[in-house]
Write a protein that holds these residues in place. Structure first.
Motif, PDB file in Angstrom:
ATOM      1  N   ASP A 127       0.828  -1.209   0.000  1.00 25.99           N
ATOM      2  CA  ASP A 127       0.000   0.000   0.000  1.00 25.99           C
ATOM      3  C   ASP A 127       0.862   1.258   0.000  1.00 25.99           C
ATOM      4  O   ASP A 127       0.354   2.378   0.118  1.00 25.99           O
TER       5      ASP A 127
ATOM      6  N   LYS B  71       3.033   2.174   2.254  1.00 24.81           N
ATOM      7  CA  LYS B  71       3.366   2.665   3.583  1.00 24.81           C
ATOM      8  C   LYS B  71       4.430   1.774   4.247  1.00 24.81           C
ATOM      9  O   LYS B  71       4.573   0.601   3.918  1.00 24.81           O
TER      10      LYS B  71
ATOM     11  N   SER C 218       3.794   4.448   9.259  1.00 21.75           N
ATOM     12  CA  SER C 218       2.328   4.545   9.189  1.00 21.75           C
ATOM     13  C   SER C 218       1.760   4.730  10.595  1.00 21.75           C
ATOM     14  O   SER C 218       2.291   4.214  11.576  1.00 21.75           O
TER      15      SER C 218
ATOM     16  N   TYR D 221      -0.776  -2.437   9.439  1.00 22.24           N
ATOM     17  CA  TYR D 221      -1.115  -2.847   8.080  1.00 22.24           C
ATOM     18  C   TYR D 221      -2.527  -3.409   8.015  1.00 22.24           C
ATOM     19  O   TYR D 221      -3.294  -3.093   7.091  1.00 22.24           O
TER      20      TYR D 221
ATOM     21  N   GLU E 220      -5.021  -2.759   9.974  1.00 20.89           N
ATOM     22  CA  GLU E 220      -5.999  -1.695  10.177  1.00 20.89           C
ATOM     23  C   GLU E 220      -6.200  -0.913   8.883  1.00 20.89           C
ATOM     24  O   GLU E 220      -7.328  -0.513   8.557  1.00 20.89           O
ATOM     25  N   ASN E 221      -5.109  -0.680   8.174  1.00 17.28           N
ATOM     26  CA  ASN E 221      -5.215   0.043   6.900  1.00 17.28           C
ATOM     27  C   ASN E 221      -5.751  -0.825   5.771  1.00 17.28           C
ATOM     28  O   ASN E 221      -6.343  -0.319   4.816  1.00 17.28           O
ATOM     29  N   ASN E 222      -5.551  -2.139   5.890  1.00 15.32           N
ATOM     30  CA  ASN E 222      -5.943  -3.068   4.822  1.00 15.32           C
ATOM     31  C   ASN E 222      -6.631  -4.292   5.426  1.00 15.32           C
ATOM     32  O   ASN E 222      -6.028  -5.364   5.552  1.00 15.32           O
TER      33      ASN E 222
END
Length: 482
Positions: free
Chosen positions: A233, A235, A294, A298, A300-302
């Motif tokens: 992503d 990050k 970040s 990871y 949480e973001n994806n």
């Protein structure tokens, strides 16, 4: 839970033992040990400084040593952080540096010194009796492991769990400060864990760098090392395999963000117990910068039911870098403080031989490639790894020059004939035979005794007065302790 302690033997609180060979146009010979490797590095710019007497006083000695350490120490730090396989055998604190120096009396008792090259005698660390063979063994171990999983997340997790399973935390084993200890001996401290993880990621094309700093626990601050990984992503996320290595491989410190809660009982967030430091050797000569971490993890973001969003080309680049501050001042999304305002220095025109910089293909006015080629006829250039020579790219040209010389070092091997007894010398940037400019230094007869080097001069705060004849016929050595 295992004790988490990072011994600072290699990376932290290291000051090179600098031996200044004050040669009056003559070299100073340094005996080489069995495992020594010697390399001479011509400086890009001549370093000049002035002393009140022929024998420098303590203050002048310190100034001289600091001039050299500002070149060599950051180069060593970057070399170790970028290339843990190549550098694993080097005893940094035991290495010696000899300055190729010319001295000229410039009036009264004042003397002008010119340093044109540095000769580095590199010694192997204790227990590394066959550095070349050990490097080969480790390289084979790295290539023999294939991470499982279809997604990048699964492959990084496979590497993380493998390092945790393979390695036991032990501060008394012989090779604990390298990936060799983690993957071959299966005993290491956090430096070995982090370097093993970094090398396995690199072996499988995953951008990953080392981070040096402090780990904060109930005992206070301790020297520590962990990793940052750039994911699909765009990050960067933190991974600490050492602190995840319990009875089984835990996931508390796997691809986490600065605001990720890593201890559910205390509510501690990652940035609160991991403090990155750019001053790798704790000498104050140079502070490296790390990518912006970040804010969220990871996952949480994806979330698993949502694929990673396409990365922004401007995100996670070298410009997104942070410097160290107090944890209370750290804002969300940063590993250790506000992003550095100064941009990274330009990469030199001659980058390391194993790095590749993608080149944009030119197109014709009709939209095709030159020569009538189509895009299908030309192989697409691979994307540049943002972790490749990450720390090298932050050095100034003189430091980069020294780093590249270290990169050319060939590790000694067992059974070689007189290993390290010869000196490898890089091409000198100044050749008297090619220079047509005369040095203002003159002999008593008024004739020039040497020619001015063709390289540029980097001058310490020194005013160069009219010169007197160069003294010759003796070799004077000045030893400065570490």
């Amino acid at each position: 839970m295992k004790s988490k302690k990072f011994n600072a033997q290699k990376l932290l609180s290291v000051v090179l033992a600098a031996i200044l060979a004050v040669t009056l146009l003559l070299p100073l010979s340094v005996p080489a040990a069995v495992s020594d490797v010697t390399i001479t590095v011509p400086l890009l710019s001549v370093i000049k400084y002035e002393t009140k007497n022929k024998d420098p006083d303590e203050k002048e000695k310190e100034e001289i040593v600091n001039l050299l350490l500002k070149i060599t120490q950051p180069a060593y730090d970057a070399f170790i952080m970028d290339l843990p396989l190549q550098s694993m055998w080097i005893d940094v604190s035991g290495s010696e540096i000899v300055a190729g120096t010319e001295i000229t009396r410039v009036g009264g008792n004042k003397y002008l010194w010119r340093i044109k090259s540095l000769t580095n005698t590199v010694r192997a660390r204790s227990g590394y009796d066959d550095p070349s063979g050990m490097m080969k063994t480790l390289a084979e171990a790295l290539s023999s492991f294939t991470p499982e999983g279809d997604s990048l997340y699964e492959r990084v997790l496979s590497i993380h769990d493998y390092v945790c399973r393979q390695t036991e935390y032990d501060s008394s084993a012989p090779h604990i400060y390298s990936a060799y200890g983690a993957l071959i001996d299966r005993q290491s401290v956090c430096e070995g864990y982090a370097e093993a993880f970094r090398l396995l990621c690199a072996e499988n094309g995953i951008p990953c760098i080392l981070v040096s700093g402090k780990g904060i626990n109930s005992r206070g601050e301790e020297n520590h090392m962990w990793n940052l990984v750039k994911m699909d992503d765009g990050k960067w996320y933190a991974v600490d395999a050492t602190w995840d290595d319990g009875e089984t491989a835990e996931r508390s410190y796997f691809l986490v963000g600065s605001q990720t809660v890593v201890n559910a009982l205390s509510g501690t967030k990652f940035y609160e117990n991991h403090r990155a430091s750019g001053d790798i050797s704790a000498t104050g000569f140079f502070s490296f910068r790390y990518p912006e971490l970040s804010e969220a993890s990871y996952l949480e973001n994806n979330p698993p039911d949502r694929p990673p969003e396409p990365s922004d080309s401007s995100e996670g680049t070298d410009s997104d870098i942070s410097t160290e501050t107090d944890p209370e001042e750290v804002s969300p999304g940063e590993i250790s403080g506000q992003p550095g305002e100064d941009p990274l220095p330009e990469v030199p025109q001659d980058p390391p031989s194993d790095s590749s910089v993608p080149v944009r293909a030119e197109t014709s006015s009709e939209g095709g490639l030159p020569g009538g080629e189509t895009s299908a006829d030309r192989q697409e250039e691979p994307e540049e790894d943002p972790a490749d020579h990450y720390f090298f790219r932050q050095l100034d040209p003189e430091q980069q020059n020294y780093y590249l010389a270290l990169e050319k070092l060939v590790a000694p091997g067992a059974g070689e004939e007189e290993p390290g007894s010869t000196s490898e010398s890089l091409p000198s940037p100044d050749s008297d035979s090619e220079s047509g400019e005369a040095d203002p230094t003159e002999s008593e007869s008024g004739e020039s005794t040497e020619k001015e080097p063709t390289v540029s001069d980097t001058t310490a705060p020194v005013t160069e007065p009219p010169t007197q004849p160069t003294e010759t016929g003796a070799v004077v050595s000045l030893t400065v302790g570490s």
